[in-house]
Design a protein around this motif. Structure first.
Motif, PDB file in Angstrom:
ATOM      1  N   ALA A  11      21.897  82.709 -22.935  1.00 55.90           N
ATOM      2  CA  ALA A  11      22.271  82.823 -24.351  1.00 55.90           C
ATOM      3  C   ALA A  11      23.343  81.817 -24.758  1.00 55.90           C
ATOM      4  O   ALA A  11      23.971  81.971 -25.804  1.00 55.90           O
ATOM      5  N   LYS A  12      23.561  80.794 -23.957  1.00 56.55           N
ATOM      6  CA  LYS A  12      24.535  79.760 -24.297  1.00 56.55           C
ATOM      7  C   LYS A  12      23.812  78.479 -24.703  1.00 56.55           C
ATOM      8  O   LYS A  12      22.833  78.093 -24.062  1.00 56.55           O
ATOM      9  N   ARG A  13      24.303  77.822 -25.724  1.00 49.17           N
ATOM     10  CA  ARG A  13      23.735  76.551 -26.148  1.00 49.17           C
ATOM     11  C   ARG A  13      24.367  75.417 -25.347  1.00 49.17           C
ATOM     12  O   ARG A  13      25.440  75.572 -24.756  1.00 49.17           O
ATOM     13  N   ALA A  14      23.680  74.254 -25.324  1.00 48.54           N
ATOM     14  CA  ALA A  14      24.145  73.130 -24.519  1.00 48.54           C
ATOM     15  C   ALA A  14      25.568  72.722 -24.889  1.00 48.54           C
ATOM     16  O   ALA A  14      26.400  72.468 -24.010  1.00 48.54           O
ATOM     17  N   ALA A  15      25.868  72.659 -26.181  1.00 49.23           N
ATOM     18  CA  ALA A  15      27.202  72.229 -26.604  1.00 49.23           C
ATOM     19  C   ALA A  15      28.273  73.169 -26.080  1.00 49.23           C
ATOM     20  O   ALA A  15      29.362  72.738 -25.656  1.00 49.23           O
ATOM     21  N   GLU A  16      27.982  74.462 -26.080  1.00 54.30           N
ATOM     22  CA  GLU A  16      28.946  75.446 -25.582  1.00 54.30           C
ATOM     23  C   GLU A  16      29.177  75.282 -24.089  1.00 54.30           C
ATOM     24  O   GLU A  16      30.317  75.335 -23.601  1.00 54.30           O
ATOM     25  N   ILE A  17      28.104  75.062 -23.349  1.00 58.06           N
ATOM     26  CA  ILE A  17      28.227  74.882 -21.896  1.00 58.06           C
ATOM     27  C   ILE A  17      29.000  73.605 -21.587  1.00 58.06           C
ATOM     28  O   ILE A  17      29.853  73.585 -20.683  1.00 58.06           O
ATOM     29  N   ASN A  18      28.717  72.539 -22.313  1.00 59.84           N
ATOM     30  CA  ASN A  18      29.408  71.274 -22.067  1.00 59.84           C
ATOM     31  C   ASN A  18      30.899  71.346 -22.402  1.00 59.84           C
ATOM     32  O   ASN A  18      31.712  70.667 -21.775  1.00 59.84           O
ATOM     33  N   ARG A  19      31.247  72.168 -23.388  1.00 60.08           N
ATOM     34  CA  ARG A  19      32.670  72.334 -23.715  1.00 60.08           C
ATOM     35  C   ARG A  19      33.413  73.073 -22.616  1.00 60.08           C
ATOM     36  O   ARG A  19      34.570  72.752 -22.315  1.00 60.08           O
ATOM     37  N   ALA A  20      32.749  74.050 -22.023  1.00 58.01           N
ATOM     38  CA  ALA A  20      33.401  74.863 -20.998  1.00 58.01           C
ATOM     39  C   ALA A  20      32.339  75.374 -20.034  1.00 58.01           C
ATOM     40  O   ALA A  20      31.689  76.390 -20.300  1.00 58.01           O
ATOM     41  N   VAL A  21      32.155  74.662 -18.922  1.00 57.14           N
ATOM     42  CA  VAL A  21      31.178  75.084 -17.922  1.00 57.14           C
ATOM     43  C   VAL A  21      31.633  76.419 -17.332  1.00 57.14           C
ATOM     44  O   VAL A  21      32.790  76.558 -16.920  1.00 57.14           O
ATOM     45  N   PRO A  22      30.760  77.430 -17.295  1.00 55.15           N
ATOM     46  CA  PRO A  22      31.168  78.739 -16.782  1.00 55.15           C
ATOM     47  C   PRO A  22      31.718  78.661 -15.360  1.00 55.15           C
ATOM     48  O   PRO A  22      31.208  77.911 -14.526  1.00 55.15           O
ATOM     49  N   ALA A 122      11.707  56.513 -22.158  1.00 53.13           N
ATOM     50  CA  ALA A 122      11.897  56.986 -23.527  1.00 53.13           C
ATOM     51  C   ALA A 122      12.670  55.965 -24.354  1.00 53.13           C
ATOM     52  O   ALA A 122      13.535  55.257 -23.834  1.00 53.13           O
ATOM     53  N   PRO A 123      12.389  55.883 -25.657  1.00 52.48           N
ATOM     54  CA  PRO A 123      13.174  54.994 -26.519  1.00 52.48           C
ATOM     55  C   PRO A 123      14.621  55.459 -26.617  1.00 52.48           C
ATOM     56  O   PRO A 123      14.918  56.652 -26.461  1.00 52.48           O
ATOM     57  N   ALA A 124      15.516  54.518 -26.893  1.00 55.58           N
ATOM     58  CA  ALA A 124      16.945  54.803 -26.843  1.00 55.58           C
ATOM     59  C   ALA A 124      17.345  55.927 -27.789  1.00 55.58           C
ATOM     60  O   ALA A 124      18.195  56.768 -27.437  1.00 55.58           O
ATOM     61  N   ASP A 125      16.757  55.982 -28.987  1.00 55.07           N
ATOM     62  CA  ASP A 125      17.159  57.029 -29.927  1.00 55.07           C
ATOM     63  C   ASP A 125      16.760  58.410 -29.427  1.00 55.07           C
ATOM     64  O   ASP A 125      17.494  59.395 -29.624  1.00 55.07           O
ATOM     65  N   LEU A 126      15.613  58.501 -28.754  1.00 61.49           N
ATOM     66  CA  LEU A 126      15.212  59.784 -28.172  1.00 61.49           C
ATOM     67  C   LEU A 126      16.143  60.169 -27.028  1.00 61.49           C
ATOM     68  O   LEU A 126      16.539  61.333 -26.907  1.00 61.49           O
ATOM     69  N   VAL A 127      16.486  59.203 -26.188  1.00 65.11           N
ATOM     70  CA  VAL A 127      17.409  59.489 -25.094  1.00 65.11           C
ATOM     71  C   VAL A 127      18.737  59.995 -25.646  1.00 65.11           C
ATOM     72  O   VAL A 127      19.304  60.974 -25.143  1.00 65.11           O
ATOM     73  N   ASP A 128      19.240  59.348 -26.688  1.00 63.25           N
ATOM     74  CA  ASP A 128      20.495  59.794 -27.301  1.00 63.25           C
ATOM     75  C   ASP A 128      20.379  61.232 -27.791  1.00 63.25           C
ATOM     76  O   ASP A 128      21.290  62.053 -27.576  1.00 63.25           O
ATOM     77  N   ARG A 129      19.273  61.546 -28.434  1.00 66.82           N
ATOM     78  CA  ARG A 129      19.106  62.881 -29.000  1.00 66.82           C
ATOM     79  C   ARG A 129      18.968  63.941 -27.906  1.00 66.82           C
ATOM     80  O   ARG A 129      19.595  65.014 -27.971  1.00 66.82           O
ATOM     81  N   VAL A 130      18.151  63.655 -26.908  1.00 71.34           N
ATOM     82  CA  VAL A 130      17.983  64.605 -25.812  1.00 71.34           C
ATOM     83  C   VAL A 130      19.299  64.808 -25.075  1.00 71.34           C
ATOM     84  O   VAL A 130      19.684  65.942 -24.753  1.00 71.34           O
ATOM     85  N   PHE A 131      19.999  63.705 -24.813  1.00 72.58           N
ATOM     86  CA  PHE A 131      21.264  63.809 -24.092  1.00 72.58           C
ATOM     87  C   PHE A 131      22.265  64.652 -24.876  1.00 72.58           C
ATOM     88  O   PHE A 131      22.977  65.492 -24.313  1.00 72.58           O
ATOM     89  N   SER A 132      22.323  64.449 -26.174  1.00 75.26           N
ATOM     90  CA  SER A 132      23.273  65.172 -27.014  1.00 75.26           C
ATOM     91  C   SER A 132      22.924  66.650 -27.150  1.00 75.26           C
ATOM     92  O   SER A 132      23.799  67.518 -27.113  1.00 75.26           O
ATOM     93  N   PRO A 137      25.520  70.085 -17.431  1.00 74.11           N
ATOM     94  CA  PRO A 137      25.753  69.897 -15.993  1.00 74.11           C
ATOM     95  C   PRO A 137      24.817  70.777 -15.169  1.00 74.11           C
ATOM     96  O   PRO A 137      24.279  71.780 -15.661  1.00 74.11           O
ATOM     97  N   ALA A 138      24.636  70.399 -13.933  1.00 72.21           N
ATOM     98  CA  ALA A 138      23.853  71.199 -12.985  1.00 72.21           C
ATOM     99  C   ALA A 138      24.771  71.647 -11.850  1.00 72.21           C
ATOM    100  O   ALA A 138      25.781  70.982 -11.557  1.00 72.21           O
ATOM    101  N   PRO A 139      24.462  72.751 -11.203  1.00 76.55           N
ATOM    102  CA  PRO A 139      25.264  73.166 -10.054  1.00 76.55           C
ATOM    103  C   PRO A 139      25.203  72.126  -8.939  1.00 76.55           C
ATOM    104  O   PRO A 139      24.118  71.757  -8.500  1.00 76.55           O
ATOM    105  N   GLY A 140      26.359  71.675  -8.480  1.00 76.54           N
ATOM    106  CA  GLY A 140      26.364  70.726  -7.376  1.00 76.54           C
ATOM    107  C   GLY A 140      25.725  71.291  -6.129  1.00 76.54           C
ATOM    108  O   GLY A 140      25.110  70.556  -5.337  1.00 76.54           O
TER     109      GLY A 140
END
Length: 226
Positions: A11-22, A122-132, A137-140
């Motif tokens: 139930a967490k969105r990507a932006a929330e996880i990136n701000r504070a990884v659990p 992938a084209p650069a604009d798609l990469v930017d959008r997907v990345f954003s 992060p993934a578990p190490g």
């Protein structure tokens, strides 16, 4: 269609996880993730068809090994135990493995590395959008487990569910040789096991231009074995 998440990030969105990884996410193990997914799947009225990409493809194979799921398509899957990564794959994951205490820490691609290794087609604009919008992060720990064959072992001979494994020729993370090695191991099963390689696609083949063909192949194959 059901898309269960991993422990600690439900139930967490990507932006929330990136701000504070659990806390504890970096040391999350394959076994704990598979346990979590198995509980979600076994709540369903009937065994579902499973689809997983990259590490999701490894997780799906571990679920099949437990007898979970009716059939599966794994798209460019991270290697199960016994599959030896080739030089290109080792080069791609080496920076992840050689971090101090990397098995306890989350790993995040930066934009440059994501585009160069994960989304080469992938084209650069798609990469930017997907990345954003989607990259987190993934578990190490899971990278260390996959590299050192810990917690990623399956016994293909006992698998009864049909399985499709795919590769793509421009994938720099899970190269075609790695995916085909998984297919050779999984072919020891008595159940149908097939391999499909896509041309001109990177590791981001599920989202880059032409993703519809990838979906058609996976879903068409699953329909055929239903």
């Amino acid at each position: 269609m059901h898309t269960p998440s991993w422990p600690l990030i439900e139930a967490k969105r990507a932006a929330e996880i990136n701000r504070a990884v659990p806390e504890g996410f970096g040391s999350l193990t394959l076994g704990r993730i598979v346990d979590h997914l198995q509980v979600a799947i076994e709540r369903l009225a009937e065994p579902p068809m499973l689809i997983g990409h990259s590490f999701g493809g490894l997780l799906v194979q571990l679920l099949l090994d437990r007898g979970v799921g009716a059939a599966a398509a794994v798209i460019n899957p991270a290697p199960i135990a016994g599959v030896v990564p080739d030089a290109a794959a080792i080069s791609a994951i080496a920076p992840i493995l050689f971090r101090p205490a990397g098995w306890l820490r989350p790993y995040a691609f930066d934009r440059e590395r994501f585009g160069r290794l994960y989304a080469t087609g992938a084209p650069a604009d798609l990469v930017d959008r997907v990345f954003s919008d989607w990259v987190i992060p993934a578990p190490g720990m899971i990278f260390h487990q996959a590299a050192f064959r810990a917690g990623s072992r399956v016994q293909p001979a006992r698998r009864t569910q049909p399985l499709l494994i795919t590769a793509s020729d421009c994938d720099r993370l899970i190269t075609p040789g790695v995916a085909r090695a998984a297919f050779r191991r999984q072919s020891r099963a008595g159940a149908p096991t097939e391999f499909h390689q896509f041309a001109g696609r990177s590791h981001l083949l599920i989202a880059e231009p032409g993703w519809e063909e990838v979906a058609d192949v996976a879903l068409g194959w699953l329909d055929g074995v239903a």
